[in-house]
Design a protein around this motif. Structure first.
Motif, PDB file in Angstrom:
ATOM      1  N   HIS A 225      45.273  33.380  42.155  1.00  0.00           N
ATOM      2  CA  HIS A 225      44.883  34.624  42.097  1.00  0.00           C
ATOM      3  C   HIS A 225      42.851  34.458  42.060  1.00  0.00           C
ATOM      4  O   HIS A 225      42.338  33.499  42.915  1.00  0.00           O
ATOM      5  N   ASP A 226      42.544  35.232  41.368  1.00  0.00           N
ATOM      6  CA  ASP A 226      40.698  35.149  41.915  1.00  0.00           C
ATOM      7  C   ASP A 226      40.787  34.048  41.087  1.00  0.00           C
ATOM      8  O   ASP A 226      40.731  33.646  39.623  1.00  0.00           O
ATOM      9  N   ILE A 227      40.119  33.467  41.373  1.00  0.00           N
ATOM     10  CA  ILE A 227      39.404  31.475  40.593  1.00  0.00           C
ATOM     11  C   ILE A 227      37.982  31.462  40.354  1.00  0.00           C
ATOM     12  O   ILE A 227      37.601  30.598  40.117  1.00  0.00           O
ATOM     13  N   LYS A 228      37.780  33.406  39.774  1.00  0.00           N
ATOM     14  CA  LYS A 228      36.326  32.667  38.217  1.00  0.00           C
ATOM     15  C   LYS A 228      36.514  32.281  37.632  1.00  0.00           C
ATOM     16  O   LYS A 228      36.039  32.479  37.185  1.00  0.00           O
ATOM     17  N   TYR A 229      38.126  31.645  37.309  1.00  0.00           N
ATOM     18  CA  TYR A 229      37.712  30.974  35.669  1.00  0.00           C
ATOM     19  C   TYR A 229      37.379  30.038  36.318  1.00  0.00           C
ATOM     20  O   TYR A 229      37.178  29.382  34.456  1.00  0.00           O
ATOM     21  N   THR A 250      39.745  31.399  47.903  1.00  0.00           N
ATOM     22  CA  THR A 250      39.120  31.135  47.124  1.00  0.00           C
ATOM     23  C   THR A 250      37.437  30.363  47.684  1.00  0.00           C
ATOM     24  O   THR A 250      36.607  30.418  46.487  1.00  0.00           O
ATOM     25  N   ILE A 251      37.373  30.336  48.687  1.00  0.00           N
ATOM     26  CA  ILE A 251      35.902  30.096  49.237  1.00  0.00           C
ATOM     27  C   ILE A 251      34.282  31.148  48.537  1.00  0.00           C
ATOM     28  O   ILE A 251      34.026  30.083  48.213  1.00  0.00           O
ATOM     29  N   PRO A 252      34.882  32.074  48.472  1.00  0.00           N
ATOM     30  CA  PRO A 252      33.331  32.531  48.015  1.00  0.00           C
ATOM     31  C   PRO A 252      32.993  32.051  46.197  1.00  0.00           C
ATOM     32  O   PRO A 252      32.201  31.791  46.188  1.00  0.00           O
ATOM     33  N   VAL A 253      34.727  31.847  45.586  1.00  0.00           N
ATOM     34  CA  VAL A 253      33.994  30.925  44.638  1.00  0.00           C
ATOM     35  C   VAL A 253      33.464  29.833  44.212  1.00  0.00           C
ATOM     36  O   VAL A 253      33.043  29.636  43.943  1.00  0.00           O
ATOM     37  N   ILE A 257      29.802  26.985  42.866  1.00  0.00           N
ATOM     38  CA  ILE A 257      30.664  26.353  42.101  1.00  0.00           C
ATOM     39  C   ILE A 257      29.095  24.826  42.273  1.00  0.00           C
ATOM     40  O   ILE A 257      30.097  23.713  43.034  1.00  0.00           O
ATOM     41  N   LYS A 258      28.190  24.591  42.246  1.00  0.00           N
ATOM     42  CA  LYS A 258      27.136  24.424  42.191  1.00  0.00           C
ATOM     43  C   LYS A 258      27.033  22.805  42.116  1.00  0.00           C
ATOM     44  O   LYS A 258      26.737  21.591  42.969  1.00  0.00           O
ATOM     45  N   ASN A 284      28.391  28.231  55.666  1.00  0.00           N
ATOM     46  CA  ASN A 284      27.718  28.699  54.596  1.00  0.00           C
ATOM     47  C   ASN A 284      28.497  28.205  52.877  1.00  0.00           C
ATOM     48  O   ASN A 284      28.015  28.177  52.295  1.00  0.00           O
ATOM     49  N   LEU A 285      29.912  27.748  52.993  1.00  0.00           N
ATOM     50  CA  LEU A 285      30.324  26.573  51.978  1.00  0.00           C
ATOM     51  C   LEU A 285      28.945  25.680  51.793  1.00  0.00           C
ATOM     52  O   LEU A 285      29.216  25.288  50.792  1.00  0.00           O
TER      53      LEU A 285
END
Length: 790
Positions: A225-229, A250-253, A257-258, A284-285
């Motif tokens: 699902h949304d891996i913002k966790y 998953t790419i946007p999240v 994660i710097k 972008n990634l």
């Protein structure tokens, strides 16, 4: 992992002796009674009272047990670590073991800091409770594909006992406690192919409490699902989402994660690795992750279509040079031209990205060349489906090209086969390359430990996939490239058992495998001592050979397997009375007579059969079983045989000499008479050319030397003296020293001093003595020009 180069610890690279710790460890594992006590009712081992084992030794014992045993590690051995006062453990790997929940509970009670329980089929959700009970100390937890440990759901109705919420609806115990893993200090978590959970909060509950995680592997997991966790995890440096579902989402999240240094978004199936704007997405990634050093985009289209070539169409040479300074054949990685990645996975990418010329990475996985293939094997050791493809590509290099880094290739092949023993295609492909490594001209440069490791891995593979004819062919053909028996003595029993199973088995219908197995068995029985020959007999070699001979006789078939079966028994019975007895008790003489009748004109067969009977006749207590009119007539008739040069006649005379050495009273039949047979034997000896080259190999002259002392029957001395004269004349380097070492010179001198032997015997005795004197004086003997009929 595919997130950069792994360290390969291959202690078999050099020729240094095995560490004493490992030698002792292997011995006590094979003999646990040396430091343990067996509980008869439970079958569990307990540490012997008064014994204490330090951490390093405890951990090494577990590792060695898995290395040297074909059976999976289970609770019986693990139980010795129940004694917490006298054993210590911190890091434990149980990959592919049969340890149960109870056994793992014993290990966890040591407050481990690292635990690998990948592919442990007997573990259940009880283990999760034990992990949570002792979870404070865990820093690394590799669950891998062990599916039954983690719950399938965190919603109402989950496996754990439910409680009731404020509205009266059931609430799972998991929801109530708000965590799945209670491992607050965990730094690394590996959970692979978890496809059961469908509820939105599953991975939130699994991962959010693990605030100290630095390395996360969710390969093959569905319903992420949304891996913002993941965003609150401020320490993450490595994320592996190989074959994760809907990787595009998953790419946007991931871009946020710097702290990431290692990222894997690869796919095994290209269908699931398609991005709408691959060049922009990758650019972008990568630009969003300033610390990124390792990236895997294998099986995706993120590498672009490879059309960054417009500079080649320009006629302006100066412009070409300017463009080439910024050249990158993967558009999305242009920002890394001056800061190349340490690792880039391009295996099975669209448009064959790994074949491009300008890629900003130091290590690349792919199939374009040997380096890329080896890098892929190293990176994907935990991915059998990818690994087998890389192994096949490496095999083609060995078969059709030249492998330049053979040591690295060998190490990786062995690691792959060790790690995936039950993956048949990995074993087949790996063994095919091992064949070419063992076959090379510089194979003699392989160290003893390297050879032993190769042979051990091959035997593991063959025992695991015994019913696969391709695996058996590869294994047997590769073993044939080694020195037999010298290189395999350390696994002698195991190899003999395996070969006998192959010879007996007909299920795979591959007669080639049976042929090569019997050839190897015959080689194993040659040039070994009596103890090993007895072992071959104990394991059933005589009975197996006789069954094979019986089958050939039933089918009226003469072939090389029939001849090798007799040759193998000839070798196994050499100075080994118990095996001679097994031959006789197995109706061996009946098969001898049947083969003689069915195939009278087969020289090799006759020679092998008579050689075997010579071994039987050497055993005093068994000679009476050869004393029948039919057999003695057969032996006497074979004295006149010209089959295979002099070999059949020579062996027949040897049999008769040993039988006659018992004296007249031992000759218990009326026909043929003893005098008649001895006369025919002498006539045969006198026909032989003393310069005849021989198809025979003696490890000892003891049975022949015994005949030199049979003064009551000088014909026996005649045969023995001729045999020694022939062998020392034709093969002085091999046999002159053997005569001296076994006291033959003294026996020959005594024979010369006695009035009993007739003159021809003494002439032959003098020849042997002179041959040995010349050899000893000169170091190498010039053959004497002696007429065989002097």
């Amino acid at each position: 992992m595919s997130l950069g180069s792994i360290s390969i610890n291959c202690p078999w690279e050099d020729n240094s002796p095995e560490p004493l710790l490992d030698i002792c460890g292997k011995y006590v594992i094979a003999h646990p009674e040396t430091f343990c006590v067996l509980h008869q009712l439970s079958g569990l081992w307990f540490l012997r009272p008064g014994t204490a084992l330090p951490t390093e030794l405890c951990e090494r014992l577990i590792s060695l047990w898995q290395d040297i045993n074909t059976e999976a590690l289970d609770d019986r051995f693990i139980n010795i670590f129940r004694d917490l006062a006298n054993t210590r453990l911190k890091r434990v790997t149980l990959r592919n073991s049969s340890v149960s929940d109870d056994g793992l509970g014993v290990l966890l009670s040591h407050n481990l800091i690292e635990l690998d329980i990948s592919n442990c089929s007997k573990l259940s959700e009880r283990t999760l409770n034990n992990i949570n009970k002792y979870g404070d100390s865990l820093l690394t937890l590799v669950i891998g594909k062990t599916k039954d440990i983690l719950p399938s759901s965190v919603s109402a109705g989950a496996q754990l006992e439910p409680s009731t919420g404020k509205d009266g609806s059931p609430v799972s115990e998991l929801r109530k406690r708000e965590y799945i893993l209670r491992t607050p200090n965990l730094r690394k978590l590996v959970v692979r192919e978890l496809i059961q959970p469908k509820d939105d909060g599953y991975f939130v509950m699994l991962l959010q409490p693990l605030t100290k995680l630095t390395h996360l592997d969710l390969s093959g997991c569905f319903f992420l699902h949304d891996i913002k966790y993941l965003l609150p995890m401020k320490n993450l440096v490595s994320i592996n989402l190989h074959c994760a579902q809907r990787i595009q989402d998953t790419i946007p999240v991931l871009s946020e994660i710097k702290t990431l240094k290692f990222l894997d978004v690869s796919q095994a199936n290209q269908t699931y690795g398609m991005f709408e704007c691959p060049d922009t997405t990758l650019a972008n990634l990568v630009s969003s992750l300033p610390n990124l050093t390792s990236l895997d985009i294998s099986g995706t289209n993120l590498s672009g279509d490879g059309t960054f070539d417009e500079y080649r169409d320009s006629d302006d040479k100066e412009h070409q040079r300017d463009v080439e300074a910024d050249l990158c054949d993967i558009p999305g990685l242009r920002c890394r031209i001056n800061n190349p990645l340490e690792f880039l996975g391009l295996y099975n990418t669209l448009h064959d990205a790994c074949h491009r010329n300008h890629i900003p990475a130091r290590v690349i996985t792919g199939d374009a060349n040997e380096e890329q293939i080896l890098a892929a094997m190293e990176a994907y050791l935990d991915r059998p489906d990818v690994l087998v493809k890389a192994l096949n590509e490496l095999f083609h290099i060995f078969r059709f090209e030249t492998c330049h880094d053979q040591k690295r290739a060998l190490n990786l092949i062995l690691l792959a086969m060790l790690r995936h023993r039950r993956e048949k295609h990995i074993q087949i492909s790996g063994s095919a390359s091992l064949f070419y490594i063992a076959k090379t001209e510089d194979k003699n440069s392989l160290s003893v430990r390297t050879r032993q490791k190769i042979i051990g891995v091959l035997l593991d593979a063959m025992e695991t996939h015994l019913d696969d004819s391709t695996m058996m062919r590869n294994g047997c053909l590769t073993l044939c490239q080694f020195r037999i028996p010298q290189d395999v003595l350390f696994e002698y029993r195991r190899l003999v058992q395996l070969l006998l199973r192959l010879i007996k088995g007909r299920d795979n219908g591959d007669d080639f495998v049976r042929r090569i197995a019997i050839y190897l068995l015959n080689s194993l029985a040659c040039q070994v001592d009596g103890e090993q020959k007895e072992l071959v007999g104990d394991l059933g070699a005589i009975e197996t050979m006789l069954k094979l001979i019986s089958d050939r006789l039933q089918d009226d078939m003469h072939d090389d397997m029939l001849e090798i079966a007799w040759s193998a028994m000839w070798n196994v019975t050499d100075e080994t009375p118990i095996n001679c007895l097994r031959f006789l008790n197995g109706e061996g003489m009946t098969y001898f007579q049947k083969c003689l009748k069915a195939f009278p004109d087969k020289p090799e067969l006759l020679r092998n059969m008579m050689g075997l009977l010579g071994n039987v006749a050497e055993v005093k207590d068994l000679r009476h079983r050869l004393m029948t009119p039919e057999l003695l007539t057969t032996f006497a008739d074979l004295l006149d045989s010209n089959s295979d040069g002099i070999e059949v006649s020579y062996n027949a005379a040897g049999v008769l000499s040993h039988i006659a050495s018992g004296g007249p009273e031992a000759w218990t039949i009326d026909r043929p008479t003893r005098a008649e047979v001895l006369e025919r034997m002498v006539a045969a000896i006198e026909r032989w050319d003393l310069a005849s080259k021989r198809n025979i190999n003696y490890r000892s002259f003891e049975p022949i030397l015994r005949l030199l002392e049979v003064y009551h029957t000088p014909q026996c001395q005649h045969w023995a003296a001729w045999a020694l004269a022939n062998l020392t004349r034709v093969y002085p380097d091999k046999y002159c020293s053997l005569v001296e070492e076994e006291g033959g010179i003294q026996l020959l001198q005594a024979l010369l001093a006695s009035p009993a032997p007739y003159s021809r015997i003494k002439i032959l005795a003098r020849i042997v003595i002179v041959q040995c004197q010349h050899y000893k004086e000169d170091g190498s003997l010039e053959r004497m020009d002696l007429d065989s009929n002097t």
